[in-house]
Write a protein that holds these residues in place. Structure first.
Motif, mmCIF file in Angstrom:
data_model
loop_
_atom_site.group_PDB
_atom_site.id
_atom_site.type_symbol
_atom_site.label_atom_id
_atom_site.label_comp_id
_atom_site.label_asym_id
_atom_site.label_seq_id
_atom_site.Cartn_x
_atom_site.Cartn_y
_atom_site.Cartn_z
ATOM 1 N N LEU A 42 11.572 -6.821 -7.479
ATOM 2 C CA LEU A 42 11.110 -6.741 -6.015
ATOM 3 C C LEU A 42 10.812 -8.129 -5.454
ATOM 4 C CD1 LEU A 42 8.807 -3.556 -5.707
ATOM 5 C CD2 LEU A 42 11.093 -3.811 -4.819
ATOM 6 N N PRO A 43 10.898 -8.266 -4.325
ATOM 7 C CA PRO A 43 10.160 -9.751 -3.659
ATOM 8 C C PRO A 43 8.844 -9.816 -4.034
ATOM 9 C CG PRO A 43 11.395 -8.292 -1.783
ATOM 10 C CD PRO A 43 10.996 -7.294 -2.940
ATOM 11 N N PRO A 44 8.269 -11.210 -4.191
ATOM 12 C CA PRO A 44 6.985 -11.340 -4.705
ATOM 13 C C PRO A 44 5.738 -10.980 -4.014
ATOM 14 C CG PRO A 44 8.333 -13.665 -4.789
ATOM 15 C CD PRO A 44 9.047 -12.541 -4.074
ATOM 16 N N ALA A 45 5.966 -10.667 -2.590
ATOM 17 C CA ALA A 45 4.750 -10.212 -1.954
ATOM 18 C C ALA A 45 4.620 -8.585 -2.214
ATOM 19 C CB ALA A 45 5.164 -10.220 -0.436
ATOM 20 N N GLU A 46 5.531 -7.795 -2.414
ATOM 21 C CA GLU A 46 5.649 -6.487 -2.542
ATOM 22 C C GLU A 46 4.986 -6.275 -4.401
ATOM 23 O OE1 GLU A 46 8.673 -3.755 -1.763
ATOM 24 O OE2 GLU A 46 9.361 -5.069 -0.237
ATOM 25 N N ARG A 47 5.576 -7.241 -5.068
ATOM 26 C CA ARG A 47 5.142 -6.988 -6.644
ATOM 27 C C ARG A 47 3.804 -7.161 -6.688
ATOM 28 N NH1 ARG A 47 8.477 -10.656 -8.105
ATOM 29 N NH2 ARG A 47 7.404 -12.306 -8.800
ATOM 30 N N TYR A 48 3.223 -8.378 -6.099
ATOM 31 C CA TYR A 48 1.931 -8.673 -6.037
ATOM 32 C C TYR A 48 1.021 -7.728 -5.649
ATOM 33 C CZ TYR A 48 -1.637 -12.420 -5.968
ATOM 34 O OH TYR A 48 -2.867 -13.224 -6.308
ATOM 35 N N LEU A 49 1.345 -6.832 -4.341
ATOM 36 C CA LEU A 49 0.524 -5.853 -3.891
ATOM 37 C C LEU A 49 0.511 -4.652 -5.021
ATOM 38 C CD1 LEU A 49 -0.939 -4.339 -1.715
ATOM 39 C CD2 LEU A 49 1.116 -3.674 -0.818
ATOM 40 N N ILE A 50 1.508 -4.532 -5.584
ATOM 41 C CA ILE A 50 1.661 -3.331 -6.766
ATOM 42 C C ILE A 50 0.729 -3.645 -7.864
ATOM 43 C CG2 ILE A 50 3.102 -2.015 -8.343
ATOM 44 C CD1 ILE A 50 5.334 -2.293 -6.130
ATOM 45 N N GLU A 51 0.939 -5.159 -8.329
ATOM 46 C CA GLU A 51 -0.050 -5.556 -9.348
ATOM 47 C C GLU A 51 -1.415 -5.488 -9.103
ATOM 48 O OE1 GLU A 51 1.221 -9.382 -10.268
ATOM 49 O OE2 GLU A 51 3.184 -8.739 -11.275
ATOM 50 N N ALA A 52 -1.728 -5.808 -7.625
ATOM 51 C CA ALA A 52 -3.086 -5.657 -7.141
ATOM 52 C C ALA A 52 -3.689 -4.378 -7.078
ATOM 53 C CB ALA A 52 -3.452 -6.198 -6.001
ATOM 54 N N ASN A 53 -2.658 -3.357 -6.730
ATOM 55 C CA ASN A 53 -3.254 -1.835 -6.922
ATOM 56 C C ASN A 53 -3.541 -1.410 -8.298
ATOM 57 O OD1 ASN A 53 -3.598 0.445 -5.216
ATOM 58 N ND2 ASN A 53 -1.792 1.155 -6.321
ATOM 59 N N ASP A 54 -2.546 -1.924 -9.037
ATOM 60 C CA ASP A 54 -2.859 -1.380 -10.491
ATOM 61 C C ASP A 54 -4.011 -2.061 -11.047
ATOM 62 O OD1 ASP A 54 -1.393 -0.319 -13.156
ATOM 63 O OD2 ASP A 54 -1.722 -2.416 -13.866
ATOM 64 N N ALA A 55 -4.360 -3.168 -10.761
ATOM 65 C CA ALA A 55 -5.696 -3.546 -11.124
ATOM 66 C C ALA A 55 -6.848 -2.656 -10.774
ATOM 67 C CB ALA A 55 -5.818 -5.100 -10.958
ATOM 68 N N ARG A 56 -6.817 -2.441 -9.590
ATOM 69 C CA ARG A 56 -7.552 -1.515 -8.920
ATOM 70 C C ARG A 56 -7.725 -0.211 -9.557
ATOM 71 N NH1 ARG A 56 -7.125 0.788 -2.770
ATOM 72 N NH2 ARG A 56 -9.271 1.737 -2.441
ATOM 73 N N LEU A 67 -6.653 -10.693 -6.621
ATOM 74 C CA LEU A 67 -5.403 -10.440 -6.276
ATOM 75 C C LEU A 67 -5.733 -9.998 -4.805
ATOM 76 C CD1 LEU A 67 -3.662 -8.777 -9.162
ATOM 77 C CD2 LEU A 67 -3.319 -10.904 -8.495
ATOM 78 N N TYR A 68 -6.392 -9.171 -4.624
ATOM 79 C CA TYR A 68 -6.791 -8.545 -3.137
ATOM 80 C C TYR A 68 -7.092 -9.767 -2.027
ATOM 81 C CZ TYR A 68 -4.865 -3.778 -3.299
ATOM 82 O OH TYR A 68 -4.101 -2.665 -3.564
ATOM 83 N N GLY A 69 -7.809 -10.523 -2.653
ATOM 84 C CA GLY A 69 -8.393 -11.690 -1.966
ATOM 85 C C GLY A 69 -7.342 -12.680 -1.501
ATOM 86 N N ASN A 70 -6.518 -12.928 -2.342
ATOM 87 C CA ASN A 70 -5.190 -13.603 -2.162
ATOM 88 C C ASN A 70 -4.283 -13.073 -1.197
ATOM 89 O OD1 ASN A 70 -6.065 -15.644 -3.861
ATOM 90 N ND2 ASN A 70 -4.793 -14.775 -5.779
ATOM 91 N N LEU A 71 -4.427 -11.757 -1.176
ATOM 92 C CA LEU A 71 -3.323 -10.964 -0.205
ATOM 93 C C LEU A 71 -4.090 -11.142 1.174
ATOM 94 C CD1 LEU A 71 -2.528 -7.901 -2.315
ATOM 95 C CD2 LEU A 71 -1.013 -9.400 -1.374
ATOM 96 N N VAL A 72 -5.409 -10.799 1.141
ATOM 97 C CA VAL A 72 -6.047 -11.032 2.844
ATOM 98 C C VAL A 72 -6.114 -12.490 3.283
ATOM 99 C CG1 VAL A 72 -8.440 -10.906 3.467
ATOM 100 C CG2 VAL A 72 -7.696 -9.241 2.076
ATOM 101 N N LYS A 73 -6.089 -13.583 2.373
ATOM 102 C CA LYS A 73 -5.834 -14.848 2.681
ATOM 103 C C LYS A 73 -4.551 -15.062 3.492
ATOM 104 C CE LYS A 73 -8.951 -17.078 -0.610
ATOM 105 N NZ LYS A 73 -9.252 -17.982 -1.716
ATOM 106 N N ALA A 74 -3.375 -14.371 2.849
ATOM 107 C CA ALA A 74 -2.261 -14.745 3.463
ATOM 108 C C ALA A 74 -1.797 -13.702 4.580
ATOM 109 C CB ALA A 74 -1.263 -14.116 2.235
ATOM 110 N N ALA A 75 -2.809 -12.723 4.643
ATOM 111 C CA ALA A 75 -2.635 -11.837 5.948
ATOM 112 C C ALA A 75 -3.906 -11.116 6.529
ATOM 113 C CB ALA A 75 -1.763 -10.518 5.652
ATOM 114 N N PRO A 76 -4.876 -12.209 7.247
ATOM 115 C CA PRO A 76 -6.094 -11.754 7.273
ATOM 116 C C PRO A 76 -6.365 -10.733 8.405
ATOM 117 C CG PRO A 76 -5.652 -13.883 8.170
ATOM 118 C CD PRO A 76 -4.370 -13.506 7.290
ATOM 119 N N GLY A 77 -5.204 -10.517 9.275
ATOM 120 C CA GLY A 77 -5.199 -9.438 10.238
ATOM 121 C C GLY A 77 -5.032 -7.989 9.756
ATOM 122 N N ASP A 78 -4.481 -7.945 8.581
ATOM 123 C CA ASP A 78 -4.197 -6.711 8.125
ATOM 124 C C ASP A 78 -5.413 -6.021 7.686
ATOM 125 O OD1 ASP A 78 -3.593 -4.416 6.064
ATOM 126 O OD2 ASP A 78 -1.733 -5.473 5.624
#
Length: 382
Positions: A42-56, A67-78
């Motif tokens: 998968l594209p890096p963004a989706e793969r990263y989200l799945i890995e973050a969820n797996d850690a959770r 991992l989720y901290g990095n995702l929030v930095k990339a999309a603070p409005g989400d």
């Protein structure tokens, strides 16, 4: 979704999270891991989200926060990412960070029932149960308006906890019972177990011991049935404490040792240390001081590794108490002095007083009456 697209990695990942929320740990880990396996192309963004969820899902909170901290930095409005990150901070007992991120969700949606509930819950965990009621009552009104039974049950549960901490047991028990009634209607087994566990604590304080034991046992059975490993560990701990306080030390030891094995399998060292300490307590209550010392020392080693000052102080003091019983007065005094320094470093005046008083006992046994008197005067002063 599996028939429509058996390789839909994100769906497997989210299904794993749903099972985790319901307390079905085995299914949660299996589906989450499958999502990770399918995400490699998968594209890096989706793969990263799945890995973050797996850690959770697998309980690796530190990694999930990163991992989720990095995702929030990339999309603070989400707001979904903000909410998930806040919940991770909450589970890690970082209530300041949790509050900040829940507040960002509420900035975007002031009527978010989930965020209002979560904020109230964090207020409770921060030692401010009275302040939590503003958020929880607002959340409950919105949930009633939306006819959302699941949210109503969760909010009633949180209100019950707030009342328990405010020493209003009857109000607490009523809210727990109302929450259980809704959860039974909607089939929320994990939620039923949580409310039963809380009910048992209140029933114990009210002297309703038979009802409390029945609540604990039902909660434990439900958690065993659904495979909620963390929940089983929590209830084994609480029921063990219940038995130990009633003088049923053998029953408590059986539960503590089962819980210790579960926490070792889960890799939760903080809970392991608590179990080791409680096993030591039970052996101490039976007069088996050598066994008590063994478990207290193991708890101390683990707590020193985890660097938790208040727990370390408790364990050092426990070792000192046992050494006193064993007649090892020199070693006991060394440990009491260490505990005294630790309690002073965290401004625990009650702990300091207890250490001073017990040092007086050791001095008394040694025939050092002047030192004993001075130590107990220090305890009284504290």
């Amino acid at each position: 979704f599996r028939s429509a697209d058996p390789n839909f990695a994100l769906a497997f990942s989210r299904l794993g999270q749903v099972y985790a929320n319901l307390g079905y740990d085995n299914e949660a880990e299996r589906y989450s891991r499958r999502g990770v396996e399918l995400s490699q192309q998968l594209p890096p963004a989706e793969r990263y989200l799945i890995e973050a969820n797996d850690a959770r899902v697998t309980g690796n909170t530190a990694k999930a926060i990163e991992l989720y901290g990095n995702l929030v930095k990339a999309a603070p409005g989400d707001s979904n990412l903000q909410f998930t990150l806040a919940s991770l901070y909450e589970s890690n007992n970082d209530f300041d960070q949790a509050t900040q991120h829940y507040a960002k969700v509420l900035e975007q949606d002031p009527k978010s029932v989930a965020a209002l509930l979560a904020t109230g819950r964090v207020q409770i965990k921060s030692g401010k149960p009275q302040d939590s009621l503003d958020y929880l009552n607002k959340a409950y009104s919105l949930a009633v308006r939306l006819e959302n039974e699941e949210q109503k049950a969760a909010i009633l549960q949180a209100i019950g906890v707030a009342y328990r901490l405010m020493e209003k047991p009857q109000d607490a028990l009523k809210n727990y019972q109302d929450s259980i009634a809704i959860k039974r209607q909607i089939g929320d087994k994990r939620g039923i177990a949580v409310s039963l566990n809380e009910s048992a604590q209140v029933q114990t304080t009210m002297g309703q011991f038979a009802a409390a034991e029945a609540s604990y046992k039902e909660a434990l059975q439900i958690r065993r049935d659904i495979g909620d490993k963390q929940g089983v560990g929590d209830t084994l701990m609480d029921l063990g404490l219940f038995y130990n306080d009633r003088g049923k030390h053998d029953d408590a030891l059986k539960l503590y040792k089962e819980g210790l094995q579960i926490e070792r399998e889960r890799g939760d060292e903080l809970s392991q240390a608590t179990y080791l300490n409680n096993i030591g307590d039970a052996y101490f209550a039976q007069g088996q001081y050598d066994d008590a010392l063994t478990y207290f020392q193991q708890a101390l080693q683990l707590r020193e590794k985890l660097k938790t000052p208040d727990s370390i102080a408790e364990s050092v003091r426990n070792v000192a108490v046992v050494n006193t019983k064993l007649g090892q007065y020199g070693e006991a005094l060394t440990q009491y002095l260490k505990a005294l320094d630790l309690h002073r470093s965290i401004d625990d005046t009650r702990g300091t007083a207890m250490d001073s008083y017990d040092m007086g006992t050791v001095f008394h046994y040694q025939g050092r009456y002047g030192a004993a008197l001075k130590a107990r005067e220090e305890a009284l002063k504290s």
